[in-house]
Design a protein around this motif. Structure first.
Motif, PDB file in Angstrom:
ATOM      1  N   MET A  55     -70.056-109.274  32.721  1.00 12.22           N
ATOM      2  CA  MET A  55     -68.694-109.543  32.246  1.00 12.22           C
ATOM      3  C   MET A  55     -67.804-108.320  32.440  1.00 12.22           C
ATOM      4  O   MET A  55     -66.675-108.430  32.900  1.00 12.22           O
ATOM      5  CB  MET A  55     -68.702-109.948  30.768  1.00 12.22           C
ATOM      6  N   LYS A  56     -68.343-107.159  32.102  1.00 11.52           N
ATOM      7  CA  LYS A  56     -67.575-105.924  32.243  1.00 11.52           C
ATOM      8  C   LYS A  56     -67.214-105.687  33.706  1.00 11.52           C
ATOM      9  O   LYS A  56     -66.075-105.344  34.044  1.00 11.52           O
ATOM     10  CB  LYS A  56     -68.374-104.746  31.684  1.00 11.52           C
ATOM     11  N   GLU A  57     -68.191-105.907  34.583  1.00 10.45           N
ATOM     12  CA  GLU A  57     -67.958-105.718  36.013  1.00 10.45           C
ATOM     13  C   GLU A  57     -66.936-106.735  36.526  1.00 10.45           C
ATOM     14  O   GLU A  57     -66.042-106.391  37.307  1.00 10.45           O
ATOM     15  CB  GLU A  57     -69.277-105.861  36.779  1.00 10.45           C
ATOM     16  N   ALA A  58     -67.059-107.990  36.101  1.00 10.94           N
ATOM     17  CA  ALA A  58     -66.114-109.029  36.529  1.00 10.94           C
ATOM     18  C   ALA A  58     -64.699-108.691  36.080  1.00 10.94           C
ATOM     19  O   ALA A  58     -63.747-108.804  36.863  1.00 10.94           O
ATOM     20  CB  ALA A  58     -66.548-110.385  35.967  1.00 10.94           C
ATOM     21  N   LYS A  59     -64.547-108.272  34.851  1.00  9.80           N
ATOM     22  CA  LYS A  59     -63.222-107.915  34.344  1.00  9.80           C
ATOM     23  C   LYS A  59     -62.670-106.715  35.108  1.00  9.80           C
ATOM     24  O   LYS A  59     -61.485-106.663  35.424  1.00  9.80           O
ATOM     25  CB  LYS A  59     -63.270-107.636  32.851  1.00  9.80           C
ATOM     26  N   GLY A  60     -63.522-105.740  35.400  1.00  8.21           N
ATOM     27  CA  GLY A  60     -63.108-104.565  36.154  1.00  8.21           C
ATOM     28  C   GLY A  60     -62.639-104.909  37.555  1.00  8.21           C
ATOM     29  O   GLY A  60     -61.806-104.218  38.136  1.00  8.21           O
ATOM     30  N   LEU A  61     -63.180-105.987  38.107  1.00 10.12           N
ATOM     31  CA  LEU A  61     -62.804-106.429  39.450  1.00 10.12           C
ATOM     32  C   LEU A  61     -61.722-107.503  39.407  1.00 10.12           C
ATOM     33  O   LEU A  61     -61.358-108.066  40.433  1.00 10.12           O
ATOM     34  CB  LEU A  61     -64.034-106.967  40.183  1.00 10.12           C
ATOM     35  N   ASP A  62     -61.241-107.777  38.231  1.00 12.21           N
ATOM     36  CA  ASP A  62     -60.175-108.767  38.023  1.00 12.21           C
ATOM     37  C   ASP A  62     -60.595-110.166  38.463  1.00 12.21           C
ATOM     38  O   ASP A  62     -59.803-110.929  39.011  1.00 12.21           O
ATOM     39  CB  ASP A  62     -58.902-108.341  38.763  1.00 12.21           C
TER      40      ASP A  62
ATOM     41  N   ALA B 167     -65.085-123.822  26.303  1.00 13.40           N
ATOM     42  CA  ALA B 167     -66.542-123.790  26.181  1.00 13.40           C
ATOM     43  C   ALA B 167     -66.977-122.394  25.759  1.00 13.40           C
ATOM     44  O   ALA B 167     -66.370-121.398  26.153  1.00 13.40           O
ATOM     45  CB  ALA B 167     -67.190-124.151  27.511  1.00 13.40           C
ATOM     46  N   ASN B 168     -67.999-122.337  24.964  1.00 12.07           N
ATOM     47  CA  ASN B 168     -68.590-121.052  24.574  1.00 12.07           C
ATOM     48  C   ASN B 168     -69.775-120.784  25.494  1.00 12.07           C
ATOM     49  O   ASN B 168     -70.672-121.608  25.604  1.00 12.07           O
ATOM     50  CB  ASN B 168     -69.066-121.089  23.119  1.00 12.07           C
ATOM     51  N   LEU B 169     -69.756-119.654  26.152  1.00 10.08           N
ATOM     52  CA  LEU B 169     -70.827-119.287  27.065  1.00 10.08           C
ATOM     53  C   LEU B 169     -71.378-117.927  26.691  1.00 10.08           C
ATOM     54  O   LEU B 169     -70.641-117.054  26.253  1.00 10.08           O
ATOM     55  CB  LEU B 169     -70.305-119.217  28.503  1.00 10.08           C
ATOM     56  N   SER B 170     -72.651-117.758  26.904  1.00 12.41           N
ATOM     57  CA  SER B 170     -73.271-116.440  26.737  1.00 12.41           C
ATOM     58  C   SER B 170     -73.515-115.880  28.130  1.00 12.41           C
ATOM     59  O   SER B 170     -74.246-116.475  28.926  1.00 12.41           O
ATOM     60  CB  SER B 170     -74.597-116.562  25.985  1.00 12.41           C
ATOM     61  N   ILE B 171     -72.867-114.758  28.417  1.00 15.35           N
ATOM     62  CA  ILE B 171     -72.948-114.159  29.747  1.00 15.35           C
ATOM     63  C   ILE B 171     -73.344-112.695  29.601  1.00 15.35           C
ATOM     64  O   ILE B 171     -72.896-112.013  28.674  1.00 15.35           O
ATOM     65  CB  ILE B 171     -71.584-114.283  30.473  1.00 15.35           C
ATOM     66  N   ASP B 172     -74.166-112.232  30.496  1.00  9.58           N
ATOM     67  CA  ASP B 172     -74.619-110.840  30.500  1.00  9.58           C
ATOM     68  C   ASP B 172     -73.416-109.909  30.343  1.00  9.58           C
ATOM     69  O   ASP B 172     -72.450-109.983  31.100  1.00  9.58           O
ATOM     70  CB  ASP B 172     -75.336-110.585  31.825  1.00  9.58           C
ATOM     71  N   SER B 173     -73.475-109.039  29.356  1.00  7.17           N
ATOM     72  CA  SER B 173     -72.329-108.178  29.043  1.00  7.17           C
ATOM     73  C   SER B 173     -71.974-107.230  30.184  1.00  7.17           C
ATOM     74  O   SER B 173     -70.786-106.966  30.436  1.00  7.17           O
ATOM     75  CB  SER B 173     -72.592-107.385  27.756  1.00  7.17           C
TER      76      SER B 173
END
Length: 80
Positions: free
Chosen positions: A22-29, A13-19
């Protein structure tokens, strides 16, 4: 809360998520796909509940009215 099957067939699925999010989520794994899936499952469950309440409003109101007039059936047998 609904358990999400780890072996369920998944659909891209293609989703638009607040950048920033996303950065914070990736940083927290954080597994963003699983988090999104959990959030969608929660939203679906909430909407199903809302619709069920709307569809059954007349019955719920009728039952509440009955209890107000007549009390709870078999109340004399309640142990609490």
């Amino acid at each position: 809360m609904r358990k999400i099957a780890m072996n369920a067939v998944r659909q891209p699925a293609n989703l638009s998520i607040d950048s920033k999010l996303m950065k914070e989520a990736k940083g927290l794994d954080v597994n963003v796909s699983r988090a999104a899936e959990a959030g969608i499952a929660e939203a679906v469950a909430a909407e199903k509940t809302r619709l069920w309440k709307l569809e059954n409003r007349a019955t719920i109101d009728a039952w509440n009215e009955y209890v107000e007039k007549h009390g709870i059936p078999l109340a004399e047998h309640r142990q609490f």
